[in-house]
Design a protein around this motif. Sequence first.
Motif: not given
Length: 398
Positions: A103-111, A132-138
């Motif tokens: 369980v987490s605080d949402g998919a944005k943080s976990d992805t 954009p989260v996938y691109v920015d975090t990588n």
Amino acid sequence: MAKFNENYLNLKESYLFSEIAKRVNAFIKENPDKKVIRLGIGDVTLPLASEVIKSLHTAVDEMGKAETFRGYGPEQGYDFLREAIKDYYSRNGVTLDLDEIFVSDGAKSDTGNITDLFALDNIVIVPDPVYPVYVDTNTMNGRKIVYLNANAENNFLPMPDENVHADIIYICSPNNPTGAVYSKEQLKVWVDYALKNNSVILFDSAYEYFISDESLPRSIFAIEGAKKCAVEFCSLSKTAGFTGTRCGYTIIPKELVSTASDGTKMSLNKMWNRRQTTKFNGVPYIVQRGAETVFSVEGMKQAKEMINYYKENAKIISETMDKKNVKYFGGVNSPYIWFECPNNMDSWDFFDFMLNKIAVVGTPGAGFGENGKNYFRLTSFNNKENTVEAMKRFETLF
Ligand code: MLT
């Protein structure tokens, strides 16, 4: 002097939705008398369901009594919620073990956070356009990103290229921003590709509750072999209006293993557990009680009513596109309508044009990637009155 992470120099100056908010705030400042209608960020407008509210109240009261007060909870989530998620998956034909659910605080943080578990020299495939989260975090980690063209020709559902090797593959279905949904057959091709290439699929199913076509998969684990090569992220943000309440979950099957350079077997499930116990203290008890109720019979019914309300808005938007002869995608098993900007306009120009002419906010496709530069996204998450009003104004736009 400490050296900062120079990968941040490779990011766009601001996150897509912060840039939009900045432009909208400037417009409001200059035009205080105009009523701005927001169909930009996918933020919900309906209040939480009454059943969820009841559970939240009960949990708040429990926190006020010594006998039922809770301090730190399990980092992985309380078993009552994990059981509810496990049951939900089993009702959809997917069997999970409790310790595969986090369980987490949402998919944005976990992805974003999942990138901690992968080596920096992995090659990442993301479709273009993409959340954009996938691109920015990588990019923050300095990983090499290969873009896969999603476009009108492939109905925004790109398939693997056997000549391109990827270690990590991001798939979001129903898709943000395009609203396109992969069929089971198409996902099977992705799973087979991942198994053949020893890659991991990071599957974002945040919009699964919008699927009404029962033949479409709600989970990557509906596909044979996926437990050996996929992680799934889901969230109650869109399912049950939890964008401000914050609760999601990540499924990491125990079958998902890799071999380290020294021959040691590594389990992604164990690694995530190790990461979370170090870096995360869990989701508040009160929120998890509310989330548990979402999965109850009455909770699911109320969540479905909310989704149907938004789908009605999506229909209103789609009908307007039809009327104006605008080519669009999505809007059926998804809250997003993705359309071609009229007269091949650049999407940021169209954003400014629409905001200035009719005070309606959307999201420029360029914010999701190069292939979005002449596309635009509208969401169905505003209320019906505003959606109708926005579409009336849209009809006058061009
Ligand atoms: C979006 O508008 O793309 C989403 O609301 C963003 C998110 O879920 O973080």
